[in-house]
Every structure is written in C-alpha cells, then in structure tokens.
Design a protein around this motif. Structure first.
Motif, PDB file in Angstrom:
ATOM      1  N   ALA A  73       1.005   4.962   5.515  1.00 10.34           N
ATOM      2  CA  ALA A  73       0.744   3.228   5.190  1.00 10.34           C
ATOM      3  C   ALA A  73       1.160   2.738   6.467  1.00 10.34           C
ATOM      4  O   ALA A  73       0.290   1.725   6.949  1.00 10.34           O
ATOM      5  CB  ALA A  73       1.473   2.854   4.472  1.00 10.34           C
ATOM      6  N   TYR A  97      -8.459   2.989  -0.414  1.00  8.67           N
ATOM      7  CA  TYR A  97      -7.356   2.970   0.847  1.00  8.67           C
ATOM      8  C   TYR A  97      -6.145   3.603   0.467  1.00  8.67           C
ATOM      9  O   TYR A  97      -5.491   4.312   1.484  1.00  8.67           O
ATOM     10  CB  TYR A  97      -7.140   1.417   1.089  1.00  8.67           C
ATOM     11  N   VAL A  98      -5.857   3.623  -0.633  1.00 14.92           N
ATOM     12  CA  VAL A  98      -4.488   4.311  -0.925  1.00 14.92           C
ATOM     13  C   VAL A  98      -4.811   5.767  -0.895  1.00 14.92           C
ATOM     14  O   VAL A  98      -4.061   6.610  -0.145  1.00 14.92           O
ATOM     15  CB  VAL A  98      -4.097   3.905  -2.596  1.00 14.92           C
ATOM     16  N   ALA A 137       0.626   4.281  -2.709  1.00 16.24           N
ATOM     17  CA  ALA A 137       0.408   5.503  -2.370  1.00 16.24           C
ATOM     18  C   ALA A 137       1.360   6.489  -2.691  1.00 16.24           C
ATOM     19  O   ALA A 137       1.277   7.709  -2.877  1.00 16.24           O
ATOM     20  CB  ALA A 137       0.274   5.494  -0.649  1.00 16.24           C
ATOM     21  N   LEU A 152      -9.194  -0.829  -3.239  1.00 11.95           N
ATOM     22  CA  LEU A 152      -7.676  -0.643  -2.979  1.00 11.95           C
ATOM     23  C   LEU A 152      -7.322   0.762  -3.072  1.00 11.95           C
ATOM     24  O   LEU A 152      -6.606   1.494  -2.357  1.00 11.95           O
ATOM     25  CB  LEU A 152      -7.009  -1.723  -3.927  1.00 11.95           C
ATOM     26  N   TYR A 195       0.878  -1.158  -0.207  1.00  7.69           N
ATOM     27  CA  TYR A 195      -0.015  -0.027  -0.007  1.00  7.69           C
ATOM     28  C   TYR A 195       0.859   1.291  -0.142  1.00  7.69           C
ATOM     29  O   TYR A 195       0.467   2.218  -0.476  1.00  7.69           O
ATOM     30  CB  TYR A 195      -0.952   0.041   1.250  1.00  7.69           C
ATOM     31  N   CYS A 196       2.227   1.189   0.747  1.00  7.10           N
ATOM     32  CA  CYS A 196       3.026   2.236   0.638  1.00  7.10           C
ATOM     33  C   CYS A 196       3.280   2.485  -0.776  1.00  7.10           C
ATOM     34  O   CYS A 196       3.447   3.901  -1.014  1.00  7.10           O
ATOM     35  CB  CYS A 196       4.025   2.039   1.627  1.00  7.10           C
ATOM     36  N   TRP A 211      -1.982   0.571   8.330  1.00  7.34           N
ATOM     37  CA  TRP A 211      -2.070  -0.825   8.843  1.00  7.34           C
ATOM     38  C   TRP A 211      -2.027  -1.173  10.211  1.00  7.34           C
ATOM     39  O   TRP A 211      -2.685  -2.171  10.727  1.00  7.34           O
ATOM     40  CB  TRP A 211      -0.997  -1.510   7.922  1.00  7.34           C
TER      41      TRP A 211
END
Ligand SMILES: Nc1ncnc2c1ncn2[C@@H]1O[C@H](COP(=O)(O)OP(=O)(O)OP(=O)(O)O)[C@@H](O)[C@H]1O
Ligand SMILES: [Mg+2]
Lengths: 300, 329
Positions: free
Chosen positions: B261, B241-242, B26, B238, B22-23, B265
């Motif tokens: 991120a 969330y990003v 992002a 997805l 995710y990082c 999490w």
C-alpha cells in the motif's frame, strides 16, 4: 527382532485363520466386519464405474482391492470416503452409516484414505504436512488459534509423533523441505505417513507402492503388517501381485465396476474368472506360479 | 520543478489516509486470497458496507459511532455469509463471479434513486461523521521534514496505522497457528485437507468473513476521514487496486499489504506530481500531455511498473522465489 516377527506371524496367522472359514464368493459375509456396503452405484453418463452389490471388510486384517485398469477401484474409494456422490447405495463403518456424509466426517470417523495421484501440500514443509494430519487440534479454532498457550503443548506432542513417523518412512532428512520439492516416491510416502497422523481405524491406500523403490517397499510392507498388529484395518488398492500376495489376508477383485471374486490371495489368483478379467479372453495361464507374468500383462 | 513539494506530497501520501484505507482492505484480501486462495473480487462491497453503516447510522440516524461501526462489522459478516453459502462448496471461480457481481449490486443499490432519501443517491452522504472522535484529537497539524498532515488527517492516520498494526498482529498470530496451517493447506489442495478430517467449508467461510470484516473497517476509516461517502468510490476499481497492492507486496506475507500500500500510493502520487510539474514547467509540451490526462497516465505507468515487477520479481516484494518455483514442477 525375531520375537517381533514371530508375533507378527502369529497375528497374520490368526487373521488368516478367521478368514479361512469364510467362503471365497463375491459379497460374502465376514465374522467381524468393520465395513459393510450395499448396492453402491456410481455412473458417469452412460458408464457404470461402480456397481457393488455387497462388500464386507474384516476388522484388523489387510484387505487388497485389485482389478484391471478402469475397473472402478479408485471410484469405489472416492464414493465410500465421501469424495464422490454415489447414484445409489448405503454403507456403514463400525456400525454407523457413513453414506452421504461429507469427506471430512468420514475421515474423523476413522476411515482415512490416500490418493492415487498424490496430494501433498507443496508449499507447506514436510513437517507441516504431517502436523496438519493430527486430529482434534485445539489451535485449529479461529479464536483459540490467537492464544498460542492453548495449543502449544499439543503442537509439541504432535510434532514428536510426526518425527517418529517420518523416521519410519525414511523422510527425516527432508522434514524441513517444501513438500513440493519431494520426488514422486517420497510424496507417496509422505501422504501415507500423513494419513497415519490422523490416527485412522481403517487406513485406505490407493496404490501406495507405485513409484516407491523396491528396497523401501519391503520395509513399508513390514510397516503395514505392524499397523495390523496395532489393531488397524488396512484396505489398499494395488497392481503389484507380489506385494498383494505377500501382505494381504484377503483379496477383493473388481472388474467393470463389480466385485467379481474375493478370497485368500492364493485362491483368487487361481480363479478363472479373475484371469479372464485381467487377460480379457480365455487364457490357460496358471496364475499361482506366474503371478509376475500376470502383473506384467495386466500393466501392458 | 518543485522537487520539495513533489517529495512532500509523495511521502505524505505514502503513509496518508488513502494508504491506510487501502492497506486495511488489502490486509483483509490477503487473508482471503493470499492465504486461503479465495478469489474475492468484492472487497469494495465489504468496504462500502462499513462506510455506509457509519454514514446512515451516525449521520442520518444519529447513533453513536461505536455502535455504527459494530453494525458495519455485523453487516460485513452477513454479506460474507450471503456470498459464501452458495459458492464456497463450488469451484473457486464461482466465488469470483458472485463477489464481483454482489459488490456491484451494493454500489448500485447505494446510488439508486429509489433509496435517495436514505442513502443519498449518487451524491452519497456528507455530514458530521465522527465529531466526538475528532474532538479527542490532542494534536495540531504536523509538519516535519517531508511529512505534512492537517490536524484531522493526522488523527485519522495515527489511529489508522494503529488499527493496521493490530490487524497485522492478528494475522501474524493466526497464520503461525494450526488454524493458519489448515488455511494454507486449503489454498494448495482442498481434497487433501478434507481427507485429513478438516471441515474445509467452515475454514473458507471464516477466512472470507474475517477478510471481509477487515475490508469493512477500511470503509469505516474511509468514511470517517472524508466525512462523506460516495457510492462510486466503491467500484470494482477499488478491488483491483487492492489486488495490485497484495500482489505488489507479496501474497501470503503479513507485511506484504502494508509495504504494498505504501509503495502503491507513493508511486501514484509521485508520478502524477512529477508529470504535473513537468507539464506546467514546460518540460513536457502540452500537445503531448495535458494536465487532465495525468490521472490516466499515472495508472498506465503504475501498470507498466507492475508488469516489470511480475517479470523480474513475480513473487512480489516479500514473496519467496523458492516457493513460487514449486508451482512449475
Ligand atoms: N470423474 C470421472 N468422469 C468420467 N469418468 C470417470 C471419472 N472417474 C472415473 N471415470 C471412469 O470410471 C472408470 C473407473 O475408473 P477408476 O479410476 O475408478 O478405475 P481404477 O480401477 O482405479 O483404475 P486404475 O487401476 O487404472 O487406477 C473408468 O472407466 C474411468 O474412465
Ligand atoms: Mg485407480
């Protein structure tokens, strides 16, 4: 100082002299035109905002574009700088056609404009706004940007030039502020200075002095005259007749989209067609002596 | 309540595989949305392209991993061009609509029955993704204080964070360069930048593609870590969330997505672990909350937290309040 001002006066006299031989009729040819436009039309729905049959701008002069509100001045600027697609028309700058070229190409070719509603980049500092104006920056390529060694020296040179300009425009003390924190007048100044960073051949200003305090206006007028000495051509929209009279070598008058008159400031302000355009009906106003009252009435 | 295991899981996931994936996504979105102001709602599509490139080319076709990753990058570039060419000249919202639709198309194609033989349908593709790469791993598992990683996860996480560091470094270099200055100018006012002779369209395209390629790398890591791809992992959720991560950390900050991120999490795992423990331990009656509802409830709580953040710190964790105040003038 005095030598400089005589020099400037000579320059102005030279410009005026060349234009003195030009007939003051709409669409007249100029001896050394930097810009030529033909049959430029732009309409919004049924409204014909711009319909300019022919217009030439003499190189190395200060040309004013005046006209009542809604005359189509800004729209004309937008069209010739590539910001607004025309319905018809061709125009050339320094001999090559600019019609339908994208705005960034027009700017690169030397026609750099400012906006009536200022467009400073709020979240960039004043100095960053200025640096953005510089042309041919090596660091503006995606890959060369990654190697500071490639662009650092150029950046330093641009910064020096930016600081010089900021000084002329009285903005040195706010150079590290966000541009969004500037006052309305300061934004006008920044936009003008930033346009200068782009090294224009023809500088196009849309109401540059609106909202700028009178004391600074005077010094800016001097600055604009200086630019002419340096070889620039200046084409500006302005409502303030005093300023127009003071600084311009030639005046173009638009009304309802068309050029209705052009000539020296003195000539244009005496022209009955121009008076009618500004005041609507047939008024008996002597425009040369009461330019101020004309300005006030037109603004009202 | 087993607090040790709660913290162990939360802190491990804070820097775990999902956080890495995710990082990265992002970091890519931050270039597009944060710096250039491009509303890319298709980051999931870019990630899916990276993941499926590895899945199809390595697992099914037997290509070497590096070549498959390269093809994923090429795929992301093509996808970016397809999205950008028709929309980047238009108003900003067109890009949003087109990207969200295009990412859905990618997912629907991936799970389509017709292409089942190639893309595995809704089950996706499971197999040997990166055997050679995992074989390079010199470490056994890892257990220290509250961090716990399996052998494979540790290898993914180490390499993943190195990749994150490289991408962050590139972003930092770019954004302090004249290129970054043009990009930030475009975010503020395109016409002003055009009037200064910059080809705005080109810069927007570069930003969209660069961010998309980074998004594809997120997908590559995701696939390699899970040793499988499933189309439904690349849904619009997805992408959202990003966005949460970028906004949480502070848009247009190099470290924003990284910290965002990690916090995202950590909170997600921490909340669900606490709730799980509480329900199982009888602290929360199972009439109020059952364990299979926790998955939803944790997102509600994260959403609530995000709302509070927007109220009390609208600029995100790294953002500059002064900068935000300029919008109100
Ligand atoms: N985008 C647009 N859509 C519709 N009409 C427009 C648009 N832009 C300009 N117009 C119309 O075109 C005409 C000319 O406008 P323009 O802004 O060029 O006038 P102007 O001469 O610059 O006036 P001012 O001195 O008040 O700035 C006006 O009637 C205006 O309403
Ligand atoms: Mg106007």
């Amino acid at each position: 100082m005095s030598a400089e001002s005589t020099d400037s006066r000579q320059q102005a006299a030279a410009a005026k002299q060349v234009l003195a031989g030009v007939d003051p009729v709409p669409g007249v040819a100029k001896p050394d035109a930097i810009f030529r436009g033909d049959s430029i039309q732009r309409s919004f729905g049924g409204l014909v905002a711009v319909d300019v049959a022919h217009l030439e701008i003499q190189r190395n002069t200060i040309t004013a574009l005046i006209g009542p509100n809604g005359a189509g001045k800004t729209t004309f600027f937008n069209v010739i700088t590539g910001f607004d697609p025309p319905n018809a028309g061709t125009w050339e700058f320094e001999g090559h056609s600019l019609a339908r070229k994208p705005a960034y190409r027009v700017a690169r070719d030397g026609m750099v404009r400012t906006f009536q509603l200022t467009k400073v980049l709020s979240k960039l500092t004043v100095l960053e706004n200025m640096r953005l104006g510089a042309q041919d920056q090596r660091g503006e390529g995606l890959f060369s940007a990654l190697v500071p060694g490639v662009w650092r020296r150029q950046e330093r040179e641009n910064t020096e030039r930016a600081l010089e300009l900021l000084k002329k425009f009285n903005l040195t003390h706010v150079k590290d502020e966000f541009a969004g924190a500037l006052s309305g007048g300061q934004r006008k100044l920044l936009e003008m200075a930033r346009a200068m960073m782009a090294n224009p051949t023809m500088l196009m200003l849309d109401e540059p002095m609106a909202g700028v305090n009178p004391a600074l206006t005077q010094s800016l007028l001097e600055h604009i005259k200086e630019l002419r000495e340096e070889g620039l051509t200046i084409f500006f929209i302005e409502h303030d007749m005093d300023m127009v009279r003071d600084v311009s070598d030639w005046v173009v008058v638009m009304a309802q989209g068309s050029v209705i008159a052009e000539g020296s400031p003195g000539h244009v302000m005496r022209d009955q067609v121009v008076i009618d355009a500004y005041l609507g009906a047939h008024h008996d106003v002597a425009l040369t002596e009461s330019g101020e009252s004309l300005t006030r009435k037109a603004d009202a | 309540m087993d607090w040790l295991s709660i913290f162990q899981n939360s802190f491990t996931q804070m820097v775990g595989v999902a956080a890495v994936v995710y990082c990265l996504a992002a970091l890519g979105l931050n270039i597009q949305f944060g710096y250039a102001g491009l509303l890319n709602f298709g980051q999931a599509g870019f990630a899916a392209i990276g993941a499926y490139a590895v899945a199809v080319l390595v697992v099914t076709a037997g290509w070497p991993l590096w070549l498959a990753i390269l093809m994923g990058v090429v795929g992301a570039i093509i996808f970016g061009l397809l999205l950008g060419v028709p929309t980047l000249r238009l108003r900003a919202d067109y890009l949003a609509i087109v990207t969200i639709a295009a990412a859905e198309i990618v997912r629907q194609v991936a799970r389509s029955v017709t292409l089942n033989d190639y893309l595995g349908g809704s089950d996706g593709i499971t197999g040997k993704y990166a055997a050679d790469w995992y074989a390079l791993n010199p470490f056994d598992g890892f257990e220290w204080f509250i961090f716990r990683f399996s052998k494979n996860d540790l290898w993914v996480v180490i390499n993943g964070w190195i990749l994150v560091a490289i991408v962050a470094l590139i972003t930092w270099l770019l954004m302090r360069s004249p290129w970054g200055r043009v990009l930030k100018g475009i975010r503020e006012d395109e016409d002003a930048v055009r009037s200064l002779g910059k080809n705005v369209y080109l810069y927007k395209m570069q930003a969209l593609i660069l961010g998309g390629v980074i998004g594809a790398l997120a997908g590559v890591i995701f696939a390699m870590a899970a040793q499988s791809v499933q189309p439904d992992n690349y849904s619009t959720t997805l992408t959202f969330y990003v966005y949460v991560i970028v906004i949480l950390g502070g848009a247009a900050r190099v470290f924003g997505p990284i910290v965002g991120a990690m916090i995202f999490w950590f909170l997600l795992v921490f909340i669900s672990e606490v709730l799980n423990n509480a329900v199982r331990g009888g602290f929360i009656s199972s009439d109020i909350l059952s364990t299979d509802q926790i998955g939803q409830v944790r997102f509600m709580l994260v959403g609530l937290g995000l709302m509070l953040l927007m109220i009390f710190r609208p600029q995100g964790i790294f953002g500059d309040k002064k900068e935000l105040a300029l919008d109100e003038r």
